[in-house]
Design a protein around this motif. Structure first.
Motif, mmCIF file in Angstrom:
data_model
loop_
_atom_site.group_PDB
_atom_site.id
_atom_site.type_symbol
_atom_site.label_atom_id
_atom_site.label_comp_id
_atom_site.label_asym_id
_atom_site.label_seq_id
_atom_site.Cartn_x
_atom_site.Cartn_y
_atom_site.Cartn_z
ATOM 1 N N UNK A 31 0.988 -1.263 0.060
ATOM 2 C CA UNK A 31 0.013 0.074 -0.167
ATOM 3 C C UNK A 31 0.667 1.210 0.070
ATOM 4 N N UNK A 32 1.969 1.090 0.764
ATOM 5 C CA UNK A 32 2.933 2.419 0.556
ATOM 6 C C UNK A 32 3.482 2.943 -0.731
ATOM 7 N N UNK A 33 3.703 1.847 -1.551
ATOM 8 C CA UNK A 33 4.124 2.155 -2.565
ATOM 9 C C UNK A 33 3.140 2.668 -3.558
ATOM 10 N N UNK A 34 1.893 2.058 -3.577
ATOM 11 C CA UNK A 34 0.684 2.298 -4.408
ATOM 12 C C UNK A 34 0.434 3.991 -4.223
ATOM 13 N N UNK A 35 0.505 4.279 -2.839
ATOM 14 C CA UNK A 35 0.319 5.312 -2.446
ATOM 15 C C UNK A 35 1.357 6.731 -2.997
ATOM 16 N N UNK A 36 2.525 6.084 -2.951
ATOM 17 C CA UNK A 36 3.549 6.830 -3.506
ATOM 18 C C UNK A 36 3.383 7.181 -4.836
ATOM 19 N N UNK A 37 3.106 6.101 -5.737
ATOM 20 C CA UNK A 37 2.772 6.209 -7.361
ATOM 21 C C UNK A 37 1.679 7.209 -7.384
ATOM 22 N N UNK A 38 0.775 7.297 -6.372
ATOM 23 C CA UNK A 38 -0.471 8.260 -6.605
ATOM 24 C C UNK A 38 -0.002 9.773 -5.987
ATOM 25 N N UNK A 39 1.033 9.982 -5.425
ATOM 26 C CA UNK A 39 1.092 11.202 -4.890
ATOM 27 C C UNK A 39 2.621 11.762 -5.236
ATOM 28 N N UNK A 40 3.284 11.010 -5.684
ATOM 29 C CA UNK A 40 4.748 11.532 -6.188
ATOM 30 C C UNK A 40 4.873 12.546 -7.069
ATOM 31 N N UNK A 41 5.876 13.538 -6.796
ATOM 32 C CA UNK A 41 6.150 14.316 -8.037
ATOM 33 C C UNK A 41 6.881 13.550 -9.108
ATOM 34 N N UNK A 42 6.571 13.638 -10.219
ATOM 35 C CA UNK A 42 7.222 13.009 -11.420
ATOM 36 C C UNK A 42 7.953 13.862 -12.240
ATOM 37 N N UNK A 43 9.120 13.721 -12.451
ATOM 38 C CA UNK A 43 9.817 14.449 -13.344
ATOM 39 C C UNK A 43 10.563 13.750 -14.429
ATOM 40 N N UNK A 44 11.061 14.257 -15.497
ATOM 41 C CA UNK A 44 12.053 13.568 -16.455
ATOM 42 C C UNK A 44 13.098 13.271 -15.906
ATOM 43 N N UNK A 45 13.693 12.201 -16.428
ATOM 44 C CA UNK A 45 14.892 11.627 -15.879
ATOM 45 C C UNK A 45 15.906 12.200 -16.061
ATOM 46 N N UNK A 46 16.180 13.142 -17.128
ATOM 47 C CA UNK A 46 17.175 14.226 -17.114
ATOM 48 C C UNK A 46 17.383 15.297 -16.199
ATOM 49 N N UNK A 47 15.890 15.337 -15.757
ATOM 50 C CA UNK A 47 15.891 16.486 -14.992
ATOM 51 C C UNK A 47 16.053 16.318 -13.310
ATOM 52 N N UNK A 48 15.964 14.885 -12.974
ATOM 53 C CA UNK A 48 16.009 14.825 -11.524
ATOM 54 C C UNK A 48 17.347 15.244 -10.926
ATOM 55 N N UNK A 49 16.930 15.742 -9.823
ATOM 56 C CA UNK A 49 18.271 16.171 -8.994
ATOM 57 C C UNK A 49 19.102 14.895 -8.670
ATOM 58 N N UNK A 50 20.483 15.220 -8.601
ATOM 59 C CA UNK A 50 21.345 13.863 -8.155
ATOM 60 C C UNK A 50 21.417 13.511 -6.558
ATOM 61 N N UNK A 51 20.643 14.271 -5.822
ATOM 62 C CA UNK A 51 20.404 13.943 -4.711
ATOM 63 C C UNK A 51 19.291 13.233 -4.269
ATOM 64 N N UNK A 52 18.510 12.855 -5.132
ATOM 65 C CA UNK A 52 17.342 11.939 -5.218
ATOM 66 C C UNK A 52 17.399 10.622 -5.443
ATOM 67 N N UNK A 53 17.058 9.557 -4.551
ATOM 68 C CA UNK A 53 16.902 8.308 -4.706
ATOM 69 C C UNK A 53 16.281 7.681 -5.769
ATOM 70 N N UNK A 54 16.785 7.250 -6.835
ATOM 71 C CA UNK A 54 15.808 6.556 -7.854
ATOM 72 C C UNK A 54 16.093 5.089 -7.951
ATOM 73 N N UNK A 55 15.416 4.531 -8.889
ATOM 74 C CA UNK A 55 15.669 3.072 -9.032
ATOM 75 C C UNK A 55 17.074 2.759 -9.575
ATOM 76 N N UNK A 56 17.669 1.792 -8.989
ATOM 77 C CA UNK A 56 19.207 1.379 -9.101
ATOM 78 C C UNK A 56 20.165 2.167 -8.626
ATOM 79 N N UNK A 57 19.518 3.091 -7.783
ATOM 80 C CA UNK A 57 20.517 4.208 -6.721
ATOM 81 C C UNK A 57 21.017 3.487 -5.758
ATOM 82 N N UNK A 58 22.475 3.551 -5.577
ATOM 83 C CA UNK A 58 23.092 2.906 -4.375
ATOM 84 C C UNK A 58 23.305 3.896 -3.513
#
Length: 135
Positions: A31-58
């Motif tokens: 449920x927490x991931x479903x809520x995140x998908x419903x409420x997150x700010x979505x940005x272009x991959x090229x525009x995401x700041x380098x300090x954000x945890x994205x998929x495949x981030x370490x």
């Protein structure tokens, strides 16, 4: 019992992460991931700041209570290998980290029912920051 995640502040997903995660069967999503998908700010991959945890981030996280440091890589379910530090986005810790910024605190509930908290101490690798917009 479903794991609960408290979301503090705004969380950001890349358009690619959002699209891929949205394709996962909704019935299997925590449920927490479903809520995140419903409420997150979505940005272009090229525009995401380098300090954000994205998929495949370490990321390096530090337990708020024990101060234990861990390095984890956020992975898709089929690529998860917890013993090697690759954690699934479907896991409580995985979906609590997604979209946070360095310095934010992830909060999740362990399978034991215990509430866990860890600060995102550093993003050691983010695909988008290295010019990889398709991973």
């Amino acid at each position: 019992m479903h794991a609960a995640t408290t979301i503090h502040g705004e969380r950001t997903l890349t358009d690619l992460d959002f699209a891929r995660l949205s394709k996962l069967p909704r019935l299997n999503l925590p449920p927490s991931l479903a809520d995140l998908l419903d409420s997150a700010e979505v940005t272009r991959s090229r525009d995401v700041p380098g300090n954000v945890v994205t998929m495949c981030s370490r990321v390096e996280i530090v337990d708020v209570h024990t101060h234990r440091r861990q390095t984890l890589t956020l992975s898709y379910p089929g690529e998860a290998r917890p013993g090697a530090g690759l954690i699934s986005v479907l896991s409580p810790v995985g979906n609590s980290l997604l979209g946070l910024k360095a310095g934010d605190t992830a909060i999740w509930q362990a399978p034991t029912g215990e509430t866990c908290e860890a600060q995102v101490a550093a993003i050691l690798f983010q695909p988008e920051a290295s010019g990889d917009y398709t991973t």
